[in-house]
Design an enzyme around this catalytic site. Structure first.
Site, PDB file in Angstrom:
ATOM      1  N   ARG A  27      46.470  10.393 105.471  1.00  0.00           N
ATOM      2  CA  ARG A  27      44.925  10.659 105.555  1.00  0.00           C
ATOM      3  C   ARG A  27      44.778  11.098 107.145  1.00  0.00           C
ATOM      4  O   ARG A  27      43.616  11.728 107.247  1.00  0.00           O
ATOM      5  CB  ARG A  27      44.272   9.353 105.500  1.00  0.00           C
ATOM      6  CG  ARG A  27      44.421   8.659 103.987  1.00  0.00           C
ATOM      7  CD  ARG A  27      43.462   7.352 103.930  1.00  0.00           C
ATOM      8  NE  ARG A  27      42.328   7.530 104.368  1.00  0.00           N
ATOM      9  CZ  ARG A  27      41.259   7.929 103.639  1.00  0.00           C
ATOM     10  NH1 ARG A  27      41.691   8.017 102.287  1.00  0.00           N
ATOM     11  NH2 ARG A  27      40.232   8.104 103.908  1.00  0.00           N
ATOM     12  N   ASN A 101      36.847   4.984 110.481  1.00  0.00           N
ATOM     13  CA  ASN A 101      37.179   6.097 109.826  1.00  0.00           C
ATOM     14  C   ASN A 101      35.600   6.834 109.505  1.00  0.00           C
ATOM     15  O   ASN A 101      34.876   6.147 108.662  1.00  0.00           O
ATOM     16  CB  ASN A 101      37.666   5.929 108.436  1.00  0.00           C
ATOM     17  CG  ASN A 101      37.838   7.261 107.632  1.00  0.00           C
ATOM     18  OD1 ASN A 101      37.827   8.485 107.933  1.00  0.00           O
ATOM     19  ND2 ASN A 101      38.258   6.822 106.173  1.00  0.00           N
ATOM     20  N   GLY A 102      35.461   7.894 110.005  1.00  0.00           N
ATOM     21  CA  GLY A 102      34.192   8.550 109.651  1.00  0.00           C
ATOM     22  C   GLY A 102      33.417   9.307 111.009  1.00  0.00           C
ATOM     23  O   GLY A 102      34.165   9.322 112.079  1.00  0.00           O
ATOM     24  N   GLU A 488      46.759  29.800  94.798  1.00  0.00           N
ATOM     25  CA  GLU A 488      47.210  28.501  95.010  1.00  0.00           C
ATOM     26  C   GLU A 488      48.656  28.630  95.429  1.00  0.00           C
ATOM     27  O   GLU A 488      49.083  27.897  96.545  1.00  0.00           O
ATOM     28  CB  GLU A 488      47.221  27.784  93.502  1.00  0.00           C
ATOM     29  CG  GLU A 488      48.019  26.332  93.679  1.00  0.00           C
ATOM     30  CD  GLU A 488      47.315  25.410  94.444  1.00  0.00           C
ATOM     31  OE1 GLU A 488      46.268  25.830  95.099  1.00  0.00           O
ATOM     32  OE2 GLU A 488      47.883  24.391  94.881  1.00  0.00           O
ATOM     33  N   GLU A 495      49.958  26.115 104.044  1.00  0.00           N
ATOM     34  CA  GLU A 495      49.704  24.953 104.548  1.00  0.00           C
ATOM     35  C   GLU A 495      50.922  24.255 104.944  1.00  0.00           C
ATOM     36  O   GLU A 495      50.991  23.512 105.847  1.00  0.00           O
ATOM     37  CB  GLU A 495      48.889  24.175 103.566  1.00  0.00           C
ATOM     38  CG  GLU A 495      49.455  23.926 102.324  1.00  0.00           C
ATOM     39  CD  GLU A 495      48.716  23.179 101.335  1.00  0.00           C
ATOM     40  OE1 GLU A 495      47.744  22.158 101.906  1.00  0.00           O
ATOM     41  OE2 GLU A 495      48.801  23.313 100.204  1.00  0.00           O
ATOM     42  N   HIS A 511      42.255  48.328  96.441  1.00  0.00           N
ATOM     43  CA  HIS A 511      41.095  48.281  97.287  1.00  0.00           C
ATOM     44  C   HIS A 511      41.112  47.965  98.934  1.00  0.00           C
ATOM     45  O   HIS A 511      40.286  47.421  99.484  1.00  0.00           O
ATOM     46  CB  HIS A 511      40.014  47.418  96.838  1.00  0.00           C
ATOM     47  CG  HIS A 511      39.680  48.174  95.392  1.00  0.00           C
ATOM     48  ND1 HIS A 511      39.112  49.204  95.207  1.00  0.00           N
ATOM     49  CD2 HIS A 511      40.070  47.693  94.132  1.00  0.00           C
ATOM     50  CE1 HIS A 511      39.103  49.455  93.786  1.00  0.00           C
ATOM     51  NE2 HIS A 511      39.737  48.332  93.150  1.00  0.00           N
ATOM     52  N   LYS A 610      45.017  14.291 103.997  1.00  0.00           N
ATOM     53  CA  LYS A 610      45.094  14.481 102.474  1.00  0.00           C
ATOM     54  C   LYS A 610      43.793  14.566 101.881  1.00  0.00           C
ATOM     55  O   LYS A 610      43.326  15.156 100.894  1.00  0.00           O
ATOM     56  CB  LYS A 610      45.827  13.437 101.874  1.00  0.00           C
ATOM     57  CG  LYS A 610      46.124  13.236 100.322  1.00  0.00           C
ATOM     58  CD  LYS A 610      47.176  14.166  99.900  1.00  0.00           C
ATOM     59  CE  LYS A 610      47.015  14.410  98.339  1.00  0.00           C
ATOM     60  NZ  LYS A 610      47.573  15.669  97.925  1.00  0.00           N
TER      61      LYS A 610
END
Ligand code: M6R
Length: 615
Positions: A27, A101-102, A488, A495, A511, A610
């Protein structure tokens, strides 16, 4: 977007909280800290870096005895990642300790007010402001910690999951939530709190997920009391029995979670099918859909919202819904949708896709769509997540915990669920023939086997990775159903390897992107059998004539592309609309091996987390 853990009970708290932090590191991982309380002294240690750095620092300098502890792994929002900005934070008196958290949006004005009142601040964080605000309330209002937290939170604007304790109350933790997840694990005379259930799964299967604007006072011997922050009303706790097991959140012999999760895809897709796809009987049964099918059938259109990989799954769904069920579909980045003034009516169905079920932008898009009267359907992986609760109905992907930051099995299982829904709608609407419907069901049933076969190219893909690991740029091309797969593939490479990559619809190449092609440019082309095959072959020729290097994903037995491409990776023959489920696999493996060869942190790439619970 941080991980928080807390423990209060009869065991030594430090090992529990430390292990929990390691599990929550997905996280956020730019700094970490723990506070341990033995009833007399608080030991607080924090550092920039990962949880292992914290562990090392604690070994060197911090006593760890105590049956109450809170810990935090951070993804910086206010203040750069350094030791001082790491959590936990003390209040000025040293009596209160908090993890958060926030984001507290109005922290600046509160901070100025507190400074006027004599408070001083060591860090640049909004969290330190919050803990001092709580302390100020205790002093001014002469109230206990729980009440002070409630009063303080009624003054803040923003998002939070917090755990706080007071030195004067060694048997008490106070927690609260708005916009960031918080679960309370219930043991025998012991309690756990965490951003998700993984830190306490070996201790208890019983958990309470706090709802937004709820807080709880957790007392060592007396249990949990939950209240609404706004009106102080008591809330009857809903105790959930967790399905998670320990094995699911460990690496199981793989070097990285990402590789474990790539290899789990055959079984994850089977789990997604379980009870829903009964190919032999010609039945698709999607629980959350059955009661609302007419909403979909009568919808003017379906709007799909999501971010990152989930948005890519939405793009695949756009093809399949329109193809099979003939319902118009629009796919939007949740982060764009929520900030414009979209035209949404009660005749629209909005599908929100999210692995974590916690992505702030997706959540905001859901709230906006609901406010405009749309029926909102969730496709989430994490059971009990905020999005799964906020939506009117939905379907879980049942992929199991995805710990690697790069989404892999979440993507393929999202596509699986969306394909089941599209087929079900097509059969109800009569836009698919009975024969074709049954063929699809049988083909879908074969997907796990085909993914297994695709995984067998791993060694070959590793050898290709060795050749291209030092490339500076990559181009990914695909058409139709495989255009989102190209996006994807490029995202996966970017990443985790930090190599620049772009995904494009192959026809768009002329193009603009064709100008990038030279003998240095690897171009990954998805060139499997499809209606677009000949056109893709032409695109490959265009690249070859400009000396580009072709790495082609082809259908087993293909000879045309094999004769033109520099490297080929075969996948089993699959009907075009289901190909994303197999063509994705080699692209995941290619990114993985390149990242490993470059010695990147595959599971925790820099700057990422995540679940993105900030806006
Ligand atoms: O949990 P969500 O699916 O809502 O997350 C959305 C994105 O943050 C996520 O898909 C991200 O793009 C992936 N980690 C990429 O691999």
């Amino acid at each position: 977007m941080c991980g928080i853990v807390g423990y209060i009970g009869h065991r030594e708290a430090y090992p529990i909280v430390l292990k929990g932090l390691k599990r929550l590191e997905y996280r956020g991982y730019d700094s970490a800290g723990i506070a341990i309380y033995d009833g007399k002294e608080i030991q607080l240690c924090k550092t920039k870096g990962k949880v292992v750095d914290l562990e090392q620092k604690i070994k060197e300098e911090t006593p760890t005895s105590g049956t109450l502890a809170i810990g935090h792994t951070r993804w910086a929002t206010h203040g750069i990642p350094n030791d001082i900005n790491s959590h936990p934070h003390y209040s000025n008196s040293g009596n209160l300790v908090i993890i958060h958290n926030g984001i507290i949006e109005n922290y600046d004005s509160i901070k100025k007010e507190l400074i006027k009142r004599g408070y001083h601040f060591h860090s640049d964080t909004d969290t330190e402001v919050l803990v001092n605000l709580i302390e100020d309330v205790i002093k001014k209002e002469k109230v206990k910690l729980g009440k002070a937290v409630q009063i303080a939170l009624n003054q803040v604007v923003g998002a939070y999951a917090i755990v706080v304790f007071d030195k004067a109350k060694p048997n008490e933790l106070v927690v609260a939530k708005l916009g960031s997840p918080l679960a309370i694990g219930l043991g025998e005379n012991e309690f756990f709190v965490a951003s998700d259930a993984s830190p306490f799964i070996e201790y208890t299967n019983n958990a309470i997920y706090l709802e937004d604007e709820e807080m709880a006072v957790i007392r060592r011997h007396k249990g949990v009391k939950i209240r609404k922050i706004k009106d102080d009303s008591l809330v009857e706790p809903y105790i959930q029995e967790l399905q998670l097991n320990l094995e699911q959140i460990e690496k199981g012999g793989f070097d990285h979670f990402m590789m474990k999760e790539i290899y789990e895809q055959p079984s994850a897709i089977k789990d997604t099918f379980r009870g829903r796809l009964l190919a032999d009987q010609g039945i698709i049964k999607v629980g959350g859909l059955e009661d609302h099918i007419q909403k979909f059938v009568n919808a003017n259109r379906i709007v799909i919202v999501g971010c990152g990989t989930s948005w890519h799954a939405g793009l695949v769904a756009e093809y399949i819904f329109e193809d099979l069920a003939r319902i118009p579909v629009e796919v939007e980045y949740a982060s764009e949708f929520r900030y414009r003034n979209p035209i949404i009516t009660e005749k629209d169905v909005v599908i929100a896709i999210s692995q974590s079920g916690e992505t702030a932008d997706t959540l905001a898009a859901i709230k906006l769509a609901k406010s405009k009267g749309a029926f909102v359907y969730g496709v989430c992986n994490v059971v009990g997540s905020t999005i799964s609760r906020e939506t009117h109905s939905g379907t879980y992907t049942h992929a199991g915990p995805e710990i690697g930051v790069a989404s892999t099995k979440a993507f393929t299982t999202q596509i699986t669920v969306l394909t089941l829904i599209a087929l079900k709608l097509a059969s109800v609407k009569g836009t698919i023939s009975f024969r074709d419907y049954n063929i699809y069901l049988r083909e879908l049933d074969l997907i796990p086997k085909r993914v297994e076969i695709a995984l067998k190219s791993n060694d070959h893909i590793k050898s290709i990775a060795k050749i291209f690991k030092d490339a500076k740029n990559f181009l990914y091309l695909g058409r139709g159903y495989n255009f989102p797969v190209a996006l994807e593939g490029a995202l996966k490479l970017k990443e985790i390897s930090y190599i620049h990559a772009e995904g494009y619809p192959a026809a768009e190449m002329k193009h603009g992107p064709i100008a990038l092609i030279d003998e240095e440019m690897p171009v990954v082309v998805i060139a499997v059998n499809s209606n677009h095959y000949d056109k893709v072959v032409s695109n490959i020729q265009e690249i070859k004539s400009r000396k580009g290097i072709i790495i082609a994903v082809v259908t087993k037995g293909d000879t045309t592309v094999r004769n033109m491409a520099d490297y080929v990776i075969e996948v089993p023959e699959t009907p075009e609309s289901l190909t994303p489920l197999v063509t994705t696999i080699p692209l995941q493996l290619l990114s993985y091996h390149i990242a490993v060869l470059l010695d990147r942190n595959v599971d925790q790439p820099r700057n990422l987390a995540k679940s993105v619970t900030v806006e």
